[in-house]
Design a protein around this motif. Structure first.
Motif, PDB file in Angstrom:
ATOM      1  N   ALA A  98      -5.722  11.432   9.640  1.00 34.28           N
ATOM      2  CA  ALA A  98      -5.141  10.482   8.684  1.00 34.28           C
ATOM      3  C   ALA A  98      -6.117   9.356   8.364  1.00 34.28           C
ATOM      4  O   ALA A  98      -6.254   8.945   7.203  1.00 34.28           O
ATOM      5  CB  ALA A  98      -3.840   9.913   9.260  1.00 34.28           C
ATOM      6  N   ALA A  99      -6.821   8.867   9.388  1.00 31.69           N
ATOM      7  CA  ALA A  99      -7.741   7.737   9.163  1.00 31.69           C
ATOM      8  C   ALA A  99      -8.863   8.156   8.215  1.00 31.69           C
ATOM      9  O   ALA A  99      -9.256   7.392   7.319  1.00 31.69           O
ATOM     10  CB  ALA A  99      -8.314   7.265  10.504  1.00 31.69           C
ATOM     11  N   ALA A 100      -9.374   9.391   8.407  1.00 35.93           N
ATOM     12  CA  ALA A 100     -10.473   9.859   7.553  1.00 35.93           C
ATOM     13  C   ALA A 100      -9.990  10.020   6.119  1.00 35.93           C
ATOM     14  O   ALA A 100     -10.703   9.674   5.164  1.00 35.93           O
ATOM     15  CB  ALA A 100     -11.017  11.180   8.092  1.00 35.93           C
ATOM     16  N   LEU A 101      -8.745  10.537   5.956  1.00 38.04           N
ATOM     17  CA  LEU A 101      -8.205  10.715   4.598  1.00 38.04           C
ATOM     18  C   LEU A 101      -8.030   9.361   3.918  1.00 38.04           C
ATOM     19  O   LEU A 101      -8.342   9.189   2.741  1.00 38.04           O
ATOM     20  CB  LEU A 101      -6.861  11.458   4.660  1.00 38.04           C
ATOM     21  CG  LEU A 101      -6.988  12.959   4.989  1.00 38.04           C
ATOM     22  CD1 LEU A 101      -5.615  13.573   5.248  1.00 38.04           C
ATOM     23  CD2 LEU A 101      -7.687  13.693   3.843  1.00 38.04           C
ATOM     24  N   GLU A 102      -7.548   8.371   4.713  1.00 37.07           N
ATOM     25  CA  GLU A 102      -7.325   7.031   4.138  1.00 37.07           C
ATOM     26  C   GLU A 102      -8.662   6.420   3.702  1.00 37.07           C
ATOM     27  O   GLU A 102      -8.764   5.837   2.625  1.00 37.07           O
ATOM     28  CB  GLU A 102      -6.658   6.143   5.191  1.00 37.07           C
ATOM     29  CG  GLU A 102      -6.098   4.870   4.604  1.00 37.07           C
ATOM     30  CD  GLU A 102      -5.676   3.884   5.690  1.00 37.07           C
ATOM     31  OE1 GLU A 102      -5.109   4.318   6.714  1.00 37.07           O
ATOM     32  OE2 GLU A 102      -5.962   2.694   5.507  1.00 37.07           O
ATOM     33  N   ALA A 103      -9.691   6.587   4.548  1.00 37.71           N
ATOM     34  CA  ALA A 103     -11.014   6.038   4.217  1.00 37.71           C
ATOM     35  C   ALA A 103     -11.551   6.694   2.946  1.00 37.71           C
ATOM     36  O   ALA A 103     -12.123   6.026   2.069  1.00 37.71           O
ATOM     37  CB  ALA A 103     -11.984   6.265   5.369  1.00 37.71           C
ATOM     38  N   ALA A 104     -11.334   8.029   2.815  1.00 33.31           N
ATOM     39  CA  ALA A 104     -11.825   8.736   1.625  1.00 33.31           C
ATOM     40  C   ALA A 104     -11.102   8.242   0.384  1.00 33.31           C
ATOM     41  O   ALA A 104     -11.703   8.045  -0.670  1.00 33.31           O
ATOM     42  CB  ALA A 104     -11.623  10.236   1.808  1.00 33.31           C
ATOM     43  N   GLU A 105      -9.789   8.004   0.524  1.00 29.72           N
ATOM     44  CA  GLU A 105      -9.001   7.512  -0.620  1.00 29.72           C
ATOM     45  C   GLU A 105      -9.484   6.132  -1.042  1.00 29.72           C
ATOM     46  O   GLU A 105      -9.656   5.833  -2.213  1.00 29.72           O
ATOM     47  CB  GLU A 105      -7.520   7.394  -0.214  1.00 29.72           C
ATOM     48  CG  GLU A 105      -6.668   8.531  -0.745  1.00 29.72           C
ATOM     49  CD  GLU A 105      -5.289   8.485  -0.113  1.00 29.72           C
ATOM     50  OE1 GLU A 105      -4.684   7.392  -0.072  1.00 29.72           O
ATOM     51  OE2 GLU A 105      -4.845   9.543   0.373  1.00 29.72           O
ATOM     52  N   ARG A 106      -9.764   5.250  -0.016  1.00 31.49           N
ATOM     53  CA  ARG A 106     -10.196   3.879  -0.320  1.00 31.49           C
ATOM     54  C   ARG A 106     -11.543   3.889  -1.047  1.00 31.49           C
ATOM     55  O   ARG A 106     -11.789   3.097  -1.940  1.00 31.49           O
ATOM     56  CB  ARG A 106     -10.280   3.040   0.963  1.00 31.49           C
ATOM     57  CG  ARG A 106     -10.207   1.574   0.641  1.00 31.49           C
ATOM     58  CD  ARG A 106     -10.078   0.656   1.860  1.00 31.49           C
ATOM     59  NE  ARG A 106      -9.118   1.111   2.837  1.00 31.49           N
ATOM     60  CZ  ARG A 106      -9.412   1.333   4.105  1.00 31.49           C
ATOM     61  NH1 ARG A 106     -10.638   1.169   4.536  1.00 31.49           N
ATOM     62  NH2 ARG A 106      -8.498   1.733   4.951  1.00 31.49           N
TER      63      ARG A 106
END
Ligand SMILES: CC(C)(COP(=O)(O)OP(=O)(O)OC[C@H]1O[C@@H](n2cnc3c(N)ncnc32)[C@H](O)[C@@H]1OP(=O)(O)O)[C@@H](O)C(=O)NCCC(=O)NCCS
Length: 396
Positions: free
Chosen positions: A382-390
């Motif tokens: 989840a953290a990696a997906l959030e960073a990619a989205e940001r």
């Protein structure tokens, strides 16, 4: 970013302002705080020039006397620094000794500081540290040369000024006035040269709000390289290889065929001659006469005229200073430490200037490695997906 935006080696990049020295390749001049370096070398002591670099003006008599008194008070090599130098293998390069000694001096001085947040120091603290490093370096350099020769250290003499005492501690005998004068001139010529590699290293380290000693130790590392301070040592190796003036032609044919760099020639900034060379060459001439060594002058002149004639590349300060230090009696390995003893004045002036209006020095780079790729079987959390989205969001 295109390839033309990249300034390899930061060539031509103006990284900041400085009031300490001005290098003007067009007029072939070098000013320290406005004074031509040639004038300073002919009229001033190295102590007075150190004061000028640190404080912006030449000292009056009282100010010079105060600096000299402090310099004399810190000339002695502390026992634990001597012991640390003794731990450095005798066949290590003396620049490793200098680096080790300065690192220990810094650690002792900063012991008990408590937090890395308060190590950069006030201007007053850093000026005092600068004077102490300037004062102790001759003892470090002299001890290094003596220990390699199996000689006992020589205690400093309070009746001698900086240059005369430096030679006294190295050789254990008083040097003639012409020798002291030539040595004093060399120290002044080596003291400062704007944003050269070692000074810039010191400024980069200072810009992180690290301490003055760390910045100086880093600068020592940068100066060690043969493209910078190590060149004066390399000049003597070349002289040894050539042997005498009549061998210059064939030696140069072979060296150029092998595409060797001829040490002591060329400069990143001066392309039509280094402004310090004529002054140092005049000092070398007095030493050639004093020691009655016309063979040294013949080799020097022949290599210079042959190389300049063939390549149009002129000597830099290391070319005359190498043979000058050799005639005085310094071992070739001691040359770059001598450069440290001189340049510590410029480095510390720059560290204080950097801290006076600091901005962290942190350039960009153009990436030319592999395109983005992924580990087989990796499932983003989840953290990696959030960073990619940001990363996709526009910057506000
Ligand atoms: C000081 C120095 C690093 C400056 O480098 P620079 O400004 O980056 O210049 P470059 O190394 O790109 O040299 C430009 C050209 O001159 C040649 N050149 C420069 N200095 C040379 C030297 N001392 N001997 C032979 N060729 C030299 C280079 O080979 C290069 O030739 P090319 O264009 O055919 O490849 C370089 O002149 C040098 O290595 N000098 C010897 C070391 C020395 O004395 N250092 C003390 C400096 S104060």
């Amino acid at each position: 970013m295109t390839d033309t935006d990249i300034k390899k080696g930061l060539a031509g990049v103006v990284a900041d302002t400085t009031a300490i020295s001005k290098v003007n390749p067009e007029t072939n001049s070098l000013l320290y705080r406005g004074y031509p370096v040639q004038e300073l070398a002919s009229t001033q002591s190295f102590e007075a020039v150190a004061y000028l670099l640190w404080n912006g003006d030449l000292p009056d008599e009282t100010q010079l006397a105060q600096l000299r008194a402090t310099e004399r008070a810190y000339r002695h090599l502390p026992a634990e620094v001597r012991a640390a130098i003794d731990l450095v293998p005798l066949d290590a390069h003396p620049m490793d000794e200098v680096r080790t000694a300065l690192s220990l001096i810094g650690a002792k001085d900063l012991a008990g500081t408590g937090s890395v947040l308060d190590v950069s120091g006030s201007t007053e603290e850093n000026l005092a540290r600068s004077v102490r490093l300037f004062a102790v370096l001759p003892a470090i350099v002299a001890y290094g040369q003596r220990r390699r020769r199996g000689q006992q250290p020589v205690e400093p003499r309070d009746d001698l000024d900086y240059a005369a005492n430096f030679l006294w501690m190295t050789f254990g005998e008083e040097s003639d006035a012409v020798v002291v004068d030539a040595f004093n001139r060399s120290m002044i010529l080596y003291a400062e040269h704007s944003f050269n590699a070692s000074t810039f290293t010191a400024r980069v380290i200072a810009s992180t709000l690290s301490d003055l000693y760390s910045a100086v130790v880093g600068a020592v590392g940068a100066l060690k390289g043969p493209l910078h301070g190590g060149a004066n040592e390399a000049v003597l190796h070349i002289f040894d290889e050539i042997g005498s003036a009549e061998n210059v032609g064939p030696w140069l044919d072979e060296a150029l065929a092998q595409k060797r760099k001829i040490m002591g020639f060329g400069h990143r900034v001066y392309k039509r001659g280094d402004s310090r060379v004529p002054t140092m060459k005049a000092a070398l001439d007095t030493l050639v006469e004093h020691y009655d060594r016309p063979d040294v002058a013949a080799l020097y002149d022949t290599l210079e005229s042959e190389f300049v004639g063939r390549k149009g590349i002129y000597p830099n300060l290391d070319y005359p200073s190498g043979p000058a230090y050799n005639l005085i009696g310094f071992d070739t390995l001691t040359f770059t430490p001598l450069f440290v003893a001189a340049r510590v004045t410029g480095w510390t002036a720059h560290i204080m200037e950097q801290l006076g209006s600091n901005a962290l020095i942190r350039p960009l780079s153009a990436y030319n490695g592999p395109d983005e790729r992924h580990i087989d079987g990796y499932v983003p959390d989840a953290a990696a997906l959030e960073a990619a989205e940001r990363a996709e969001e526009p910057v506000a």
